[in-house]
Design a protein around this motif. Sequence first.
Motif, PDB file in Angstrom:
ATOM      1  N   PRO A  70      62.999  71.727  38.498  1.00  0.00           N
ATOM      2  CA  PRO A  70      63.132  73.178  38.373  1.00  0.00           C
ATOM      3  C   PRO A  70      63.464  73.620  36.948  1.00  0.00           C
ATOM      4  N   SER A  71      63.152  74.862  36.662  1.00  0.00           N
ATOM      5  CA  SER A  71      63.425  75.421  35.346  1.00  0.00           C
ATOM      6  C   SER A  71      64.921  75.285  35.015  1.00  0.00           C
ATOM      7  N   GLY A  72      65.221  74.848  33.806  1.00  0.00           N
ATOM      8  CA  GLY A  72      66.612  74.731  33.376  1.00  0.00           C
ATOM      9  C   GLY A  72      67.276  73.416  33.762  1.00  0.00           C
ATOM     10  N   CYS A  73      66.504  72.465  34.300  1.00  0.00           N
ATOM     11  CA  CYS A  73      67.127  71.208  34.754  1.00  0.00           C
ATOM     12  C   CYS A  73      67.295  70.201  33.616  1.00  0.00           C
ATOM     13  N   GLY A  74      66.826  70.548  32.418  1.00  0.00           N
ATOM     14  CA  GLY A  74      67.103  69.675  31.276  1.00  0.00           C
ATOM     15  C   GLY A  74      65.920  68.837  30.799  1.00  0.00           C
ATOM     16  N   LYS A  75      64.713  69.191  31.219  1.00  0.00           N
ATOM     17  CA  LYS A  75      63.530  68.407  30.821  1.00  0.00           C
ATOM     18  C   LYS A  75      63.324  68.455  29.302  1.00  0.00           C
ATOM     19  N   THR A  76      63.333  69.672  28.759  1.00  0.00           N
ATOM     20  CA  THR A  76      63.135  69.814  27.315  1.00  0.00           C
ATOM     21  C   THR A  76      64.291  69.172  26.557  1.00  0.00           C
ATOM     22  N   THR A  77      65.484  69.303  27.095  1.00  0.00           N
ATOM     23  CA  THR A  77      66.652  68.672  26.463  1.00  0.00           C
ATOM     24  C   THR A  77      66.430  67.161  26.347  1.00  0.00           C
ATOM     25  N   LEU A  78      65.938  66.547  27.422  1.00  0.00           N
ATOM     26  CA  LEU A  78      65.690  65.106  27.411  1.00  0.00           C
ATOM     27  C   LEU A  78      64.632  64.752  26.367  1.00  0.00           C
TER      28      LEU A  78
ATOM     29  N   THR B  82      55.855  68.798  32.817  1.00  0.00           N
ATOM     30  CA  THR B  82      54.988  69.850  33.362  1.00  0.00           C
ATOM     31  C   THR B  82      55.685  70.575  34.508  1.00  0.00           C
ATOM     32  N   HIS B  83      55.277  71.837  34.727  1.00  0.00           N
ATOM     33  CA  HIS B  83      55.754  72.579  35.897  1.00  0.00           C
ATOM     34  C   HIS B  83      54.823  72.371  37.081  1.00  0.00           C
ATOM     35  N   SER B  84      53.665  71.767  36.816  1.00  0.00           N
ATOM     36  CA  SER B  84      52.661  71.646  37.863  1.00  0.00           C
ATOM     37  C   SER B  84      52.747  70.265  38.509  1.00  0.00           C
TER      38      SER B  84
ATOM     39  N   PRO C 195      68.066  70.107  40.042  1.00  0.00           N
ATOM     40  CA  PRO C 195      68.523  71.287  39.297  1.00  0.00           C
ATOM     41  C   PRO C 195      69.715  70.913  38.407  1.00  0.00           C
ATOM     42  N   ARG C 196      69.976  71.745  37.397  1.00  0.00           N
ATOM     43  CA  ARG C 196      71.062  71.472  36.455  1.00  0.00           C
ATOM     44  C   ARG C 196      72.391  71.211  37.167  1.00  0.00           C
ATOM     45  N   PRO C 197      73.143  70.214  36.737  1.00  0.00           N
ATOM     46  CA  PRO C 197      72.865  69.259  35.676  1.00  0.00           C
ATOM     47  C   PRO C 197      71.799  68.242  36.083  1.00  0.00           C
TER      48      PRO C 197
HETATM   49  N1  LIG Z   1      70.624  74.818  22.399  1.00  0.00           N
HETATM   50  C1  LIG Z   1      71.223  75.097  23.572  1.00  0.00           C
HETATM   51  N2  LIG Z   1      72.479  75.585  23.635  1.00  0.00           N
HETATM   52  C2  LIG Z   1      73.087  75.836  24.806  1.00  0.00           C
HETATM   53  N3  LIG Z   1      72.516  75.614  26.009  1.00  0.00           N
HETATM   54  C3  LIG Z   1      71.260  75.133  26.019  1.00  0.00           C
HETATM   55  C4  LIG Z   1      70.550  74.854  24.814  1.00  0.00           C
HETATM   56  N4  LIG Z   1      69.313  74.372  25.136  1.00  0.00           N
HETATM   57  C5  LIG Z   1      69.276  74.353  26.490  1.00  0.00           C
HETATM   58  N5  LIG Z   1      70.438  74.806  27.022  1.00  0.00           N
HETATM   59  C6  LIG Z   1      70.753  74.881  28.459  1.00  0.00           C
HETATM   60  O1  LIG Z   1      70.561  73.598  29.027  1.00  0.00           O
HETATM   61  C7  LIG Z   1      69.913  73.686  30.277  1.00  0.00           C
HETATM   62  C8  LIG Z   1      68.626  72.880  30.265  1.00  0.00           C
HETATM   63  O2  LIG Z   1      67.691  73.494  29.396  1.00  0.00           O
HETATM   64  P1  LIG Z   1      66.236  72.878  29.123  1.00  0.00           P
HETATM   65  O3  LIG Z   1      65.557  73.757  28.146  1.00  0.00           O
HETATM   66  O4  LIG Z   1      66.372  71.448  28.778  1.00  0.00           O
HETATM   67  O5  LIG Z   1      65.581  73.013  30.574  1.00  0.00           O
HETATM   68  P2  LIG Z   1      64.075  72.772  31.066  1.00  0.00           P
HETATM   69  O6  LIG Z   1      64.141  71.852  32.244  1.00  0.00           O
HETATM   70  O7  LIG Z   1      63.220  72.360  29.924  1.00  0.00           O
HETATM   71  O8  LIG Z   1      63.649  74.227  31.592  1.00  0.00           O
HETATM   72  P3  LIG Z   1      62.187  74.908  31.620  1.00  0.00           P
HETATM   73  O9  LIG Z   1      61.465  74.249  32.761  1.00  0.00           O
HETATM   74  O10 LIG Z   1      62.479  76.340  31.909  1.00  0.00           O
HETATM   75  O11 LIG Z   1      61.532  74.695  30.304  1.00  0.00           O
HETATM   76  C9  LIG Z   1      69.717  75.164  30.554  1.00  0.00           C
HETATM   77  O12 LIG Z   1      70.762  75.608  31.375  1.00  0.00           O
HETATM   78  C10 LIG Z   1      69.807  75.806  29.189  1.00  0.00           C
HETATM   79  O13 LIG Z   1      70.324  77.103  29.269  1.00  0.00           O
END
Ligand SMILES: Nc1ncnc2c1ncn2[C@@H]1O[C@H](COP(=O)(O)OP(=O)(O)OP(=O)(O)O)[C@@H](O)[C@H]1O
Length: 258
Positions: A44-52, A195-197, A213-215
């Motif tokens: 799901p959106s916001g679960c940390g994929k981009t962070t990883l 991907t979201h798909s 979902p987050r975390p």
């Molecule tokens: N630089 C930052 N500072 C503070 N919080 C952040 C930062 N980057 C991401 N977050 C938080 O960390 C969580 C994960 O964000 P992330 O962008 O990794 O999610 P995602 O899975 O890639 O979401 P999406 O599918 O919408 O792209 C979110 O709650 C976001 O608000």
Amino acid sequence: MAGRPILGIDDVVMEYASRDGPVTALERVSLAIVEGDFVCVVGPSGCGKTTLLRIIAGFVAPTRGEVRLDERRILGPDHQRGVVFQQPALYPWLTVQANVEFGPKMRGVPAGRRREVAEHYLRMVKLLDFRTKATWELSGGMQQRVAIARVLANDPRILLMDEPFGALDALTREHMQDELLRIWKETKKTVFFITHSVEEACYLGTRIVVMSPRPGRVLADVDAPFSRHASNGDSRAVKSSRDFVALRERVLELIWVE
Ligand SMILES: Nc1ncnc2c1ncn2[C@@H]1O[C@H](COP(=O)(O)OP(=O)(O)OP(=O)(O)O)[C@@H](O)[C@H]1O
Ligand SMILES: [Mg+2]
């Protein structure tokens, strides 16, 4: 047919500071990726994929845990990990060819050699005839192909892709999926693909990593057979086959249950 381990993600925790206190984006994520894997990450959106992905790229350091490429700890960005984003982020003041040559040029590759390399990868993404164009003269799908060629020109150990086809129309997206599979097979690169798909993940991945979902935690890590098989150019036949639909529904269920 397990390959050589290439990327190790060990107990990675990521906390961001925020006004309301720390936000835990990732909670003890561990993954072992072997050479030639095509790992698709869904969740799901916001679960940390981009962070990883940003941690693997070396753009940010995890709060705890570590990521290793070829047994060496990742301490910052370098050409070993090539990143492709949703928006191609090409340099608009450079031609298509100069964009692809940019990385090798920065690494001091001589002019003749980097021209060869750029032409090789522009041919691979079927854009050699467009090499003298400005990037803004290309369509979105073509720009994304230049972005892929630009990353490949650095000969990275792994490609990191963050929803690279998310901004494309449905038809172009399906075409790009097949193009990427062809390039993956031709280069034998390892790919980490967000991907979201779920359909896209099942079609492209050799493995599908489902995050909570987050975390974000790894909920499931499912093998997928379809990308290793030839689709004979008929991707719709694969995507509507019984086995494919069963896998897609299984992954969707994993996401819904949480
Ligand atoms: N630089 C930052 N500072 C503070 N919080 C952040 C930062 N980057 C991401 N977050 C938080 O960390 C969580 C994960 O964000 P992330 O962008 O990794 O999610 P995602 O899975 O890639 O979401 P999406 O599918 O919408 O792209 C979110 O709650 C976001 O608000
Ligand atoms: Mg994201």
